[in-house]
Write a protein that holds these residues in place. Structure first.
Motif, PDB file in Angstrom:
ATOM      1  N   UNK A  10       0.834  -1.201   0.000  1.00 12.52           N
ATOM      2  CA  UNK A  10       0.000   0.000   0.000  1.00 12.52           C
ATOM      3  C   UNK A  10       0.870   1.252   0.000  1.00 12.52           C
ATOM      4  N   UNK A  11       1.910   1.225   0.819  1.00  5.78           N
ATOM      5  CA  UNK A  11       2.825   2.367   0.936  1.00  5.78           C
ATOM      6  C   UNK A  11       4.251   1.857   0.724  1.00  5.78           C
ATOM      7  N   UNK A  12       4.630   1.574  -0.517  1.00 10.93           N
ATOM      8  CA  UNK A  12       5.920   0.938  -0.795  1.00 10.93           C
ATOM      9  C   UNK A  12       7.095   1.879  -0.544  1.00 10.93           C
ATOM     10  N   UNK A  13       8.319   1.344  -0.492  1.00 10.81           N
ATOM     11  CA  UNK A  13       9.510   2.195  -0.323  1.00 10.81           C
ATOM     12  C   UNK A  13       9.589   3.277  -1.395  1.00 10.81           C
ATOM     13  N   UNK A  14      10.038   4.439  -0.988  1.00  8.49           N
ATOM     14  CA  UNK A  14      10.161   5.552  -1.930  1.00  8.49           C
ATOM     15  C   UNK A  14      11.243   5.273  -2.979  1.00  8.49           C
ATOM     16  N   UNK A  15      12.323   4.644  -2.540  1.00  9.17           N
ATOM     17  CA  UNK A  15      13.456   4.381  -3.429  1.00  9.17           C
ATOM     18  C   UNK A  15      13.938   2.951  -3.222  1.00  9.17           C
ATOM     19  N   UNK A  16      14.169   2.261  -4.324  1.00  4.52           N
ATOM     20  CA  UNK A  16      14.733   0.916  -4.293  1.00  4.52           C
ATOM     21  C   UNK A  16      16.032   0.947  -5.088  1.00  4.52           C
ATOM     22  N   UNK A  17      17.136   0.717  -4.373  1.00  4.35           N
ATOM     23  CA  UNK A  17      18.446   0.608  -4.995  1.00  4.35           C
ATOM     24  C   UNK A  17      18.818  -0.865  -5.061  1.00  4.35           C
ATOM     25  N   UNK A  18      19.057  -1.345  -6.248  1.00  6.59           N
ATOM     26  CA  UNK A  18      19.460  -2.741  -6.420  1.00  6.59           C
ATOM     27  C   UNK A  18      20.936  -2.787  -6.789  1.00  6.59           C
ATOM     28  N   UNK A  19      21.702  -3.551  -6.026  1.00 10.27           N
ATOM     29  CA  UNK A  19      23.110  -3.697  -6.374  1.00 10.27           C
ATOM     30  C   UNK A  19      23.234  -4.298  -7.766  1.00 10.27           C
ATOM     31  N   UNK A  20      24.176  -3.793  -8.524  1.00  6.77           N
ATOM     32  CA  UNK A  20      24.518  -4.321  -9.840  1.00  6.77           C
ATOM     33  C   UNK A  20      26.038  -4.238  -9.939  1.00  6.77           C
ATOM     34  N   UNK A  21      26.587  -4.577 -11.081  1.00  6.11           N
ATOM     35  CA  UNK A  21      28.047  -4.635 -11.171  1.00  6.11           C
ATOM     36  C   UNK A  21      28.586  -3.884 -12.378  1.00  6.11           C
ATOM     37  N   UNK A  22      29.667  -3.147 -12.148  1.00  2.00           N
ATOM     38  CA  UNK A  22      30.339  -2.427 -13.226  1.00  2.00           C
ATOM     39  C   UNK A  22      31.074  -3.366 -14.167  1.00  2.00           C
ATOM     40  N   UNK A  23      31.139  -4.647 -13.816  1.00  2.00           N
ATOM     41  CA  UNK A  23      31.790  -5.607 -14.713  1.00  2.00           C
ATOM     42  C   UNK A  23      30.938  -5.931 -15.926  1.00  2.00           C
ATOM     43  N   UNK A  24      29.721  -5.347 -15.988  1.00  3.77           N
ATOM     44  CA  UNK A  24      28.853  -5.558 -17.149  1.00  3.77           C
ATOM     45  C   UNK A  24      29.476  -4.987 -18.425  1.00  3.77           C
ATOM     46  N   UNK A  25      30.392  -4.024 -18.276  1.00  4.25           N
ATOM     47  CA  UNK A  25      31.023  -3.439 -19.458  1.00  4.25           C
ATOM     48  C   UNK A  25      32.153  -4.346 -19.969  1.00  4.25           C
ATOM     49  N   UNK A  26      32.492  -4.166 -21.226  1.00  2.40           N
ATOM     50  CA  UNK A  26      33.525  -4.996 -21.860  1.00  2.40           C
ATOM     51  C   UNK A  26      34.908  -4.709 -21.285  1.00  2.40           C
ATOM     52  N   UNK A  27      35.832  -5.628 -21.538  1.00  2.00           N
ATOM     53  CA  UNK A  27      37.247  -5.398 -21.262  1.00  2.00           C
ATOM     54  C   UNK A  27      37.667  -4.146 -22.029  1.00  2.00           C
ATOM     55  N   UNK A  28      38.178  -3.142 -21.320  1.00  2.00           N
ATOM     56  CA  UNK A  28      38.438  -1.855 -21.975  1.00  2.00           C
ATOM     57  C   UNK A  28      39.819  -1.323 -21.603  1.00  2.00           C
ATOM     58  N   UNK A  29      40.699  -1.266 -22.587  1.00  2.00           N
ATOM     59  CA  UNK A  29      41.991  -0.612 -22.424  1.00  2.00           C
ATOM     60  C   UNK A  29      42.123   0.587 -23.365  1.00  2.00           C
ATOM     61  N   UNK A  30      41.121   0.751 -24.258  1.00  4.09           N
ATOM     62  CA  UNK A  30      41.198   1.807 -25.268  1.00  4.09           C
ATOM     63  C   UNK A  30      40.484   3.085 -24.842  1.00  4.09           C
ATOM     64  N   UNK A  31      39.389   2.946 -24.124  1.00  2.00           N
ATOM     65  CA  UNK A  31      38.644   4.135 -23.681  1.00  2.00           C
ATOM     66  C   UNK A  31      37.750   3.764 -22.504  1.00  2.00           C
ATOM     67  N   UNK A  32      37.380   4.755 -21.686  1.00  2.00           N
ATOM     68  CA  UNK A  32      36.525   4.470 -20.530  1.00  2.00           C
ATOM     69  C   UNK A  32      35.083   4.178 -20.941  1.00  2.00           C
TER      70      UNK A  32
END
Length: 308
Positions: free
Chosen positions: A106-128
């Motif tokens: 009825x009165x849910x949380x105002x904000x829900x932060x779900x942990x995720x991971x920065x490893x979702x991006x590709x192996x990167x040595x050329x650019x951020x």
């Protein structure tokens, strides 16, 4: 008290403890959802859940200011079939359960932060890589990240704002990667790993904590957000900073072939060390967030100075 109620699902790990310690003086109630019972500490209460089915804990989410979901098996293991399944299920199942629960409140949380991971991006040595121009990688770890975020966003929660926090390697006082690296340095094995040119995206645990309150105070922010320092560092430079902080003048390097052998012996994967994670927190910086520990040498000195 500034906030009424903070909910930490899977809050017994490194970040959960840091968040509980931070919000205990800022909120009337801090509630940890855990598989194991724990004694009440002031205004910090632990409720038992199995992370798969609703229970008495559901009613405690009513009226919460913030829900943070940190559930997930540690990826510091060998990627066997059994471990792969557990890594995925331990993230996807609690996230989907919380989505269904939040949707029915009825009165849910105002904000829900779900942990995720920065490893979702590709192996990167050329650019951020950032939230706007970053490229998603491939492989098991990335598949985990994609399924995790999909489970988070698949449920419509019109009265609860959602942020998937793509967190990089967290530097903390008693848990996580830093204590292990310090032990390597003190044992004389604190040289670079692989060729040492891979980027390490990192963040001090206190900046992760402060980021959650920043998001509470900025209701215009939602969606995907990178939580990582604006100053990633190459592996060879990170190990040098650790040696300097520990007063160790030299460290033996570990070539990739040796890491493969060592990883098999201690039950982990070399990807955790050799992948180049060059990730920037563009959206956080654009909103004015200031990192308390933006440089790795300052973060290391802070952690070592009060490490217990």
């Amino acid at each position: 008290m500034k906030y009424h109620k903070i909910i930490l699902a899977g809050g017994n790990g490194q970040l959960g403890k840091a968040l509980a310690g931070y919000y205990k003086d800022l909120a009337e109630h801090v509630i940890i959802l855990s598989r194991k019972a724990a004694p009440t500490k002031g205004n910090i209460n632990t409720l038992v859940w199995n992370s798969r089915t609703p229970g008495d804990w559901v009613k405690e989410l009513e009226g919460a200011d913030l829900l943070v979901n940190l559930c997930g098996k540690n990826v510091n293991c060998r990627y066997t079939k059994e471990n792969r399944e557990e890594i995925i299920c331990s993230r996807v199942e609690p996230t989907r359960l919380l989505g269904k629960v939040v949707d029915g409140l009825i009165n849910p949380p105002k904000l829900w932060i779900n942990a995720a991971s920065a490893t979702i991006y590709r192996h990167a040595e050329d650019r951020p890589q950032d939230e706007e121009t970053g490229e998603i990688g491939y492989g098991f770890s990335i598949d985990v990240c994609k399924q995790w975020e999909q489970a988070f966003f698949e449920t419509e929660t019109p009265h609860t704002r959602k942020v998937a926090l793509r967190i990089s390697i967290v530097l903390g006082h008693n848990e996580g990667a830093l204590p292990r690296l310090i032990n390597l340095v003190k044992a004389g094995m604190g040289g670079h790993q692989g060729d040492g040119q891979q980027y390490v995206s990192w963040v001090h645990e206190q900046d992760v904590v402060k980021c959650t309150e920043w998001l509470l105070q900025h209701p215009e922010i939602n969606g995907v957000l990178n939580c990582t320092t604006p100053n990633p560092i190459k592996n060879t430079d990170l190990m040098k900073e650790l040696r300097n902080a520990c007063g160790v003048p030299f460290g033996l390097p570990a070539p990739a072939w040796l890491l493969e052998m060592g990883a098999a012996l201690i039950g982990t994967e070399t990807e955790l060390i050799l992948k180049s994670r060059w990730v920037l927190p563009k959206r956080l910086l654009d909103t004015g967030f200031q990192f308390q520990f933006a440089k790795v040498e300052h973060a290391i000195k802070d952690i070592i100075s009060i490490r217990v």
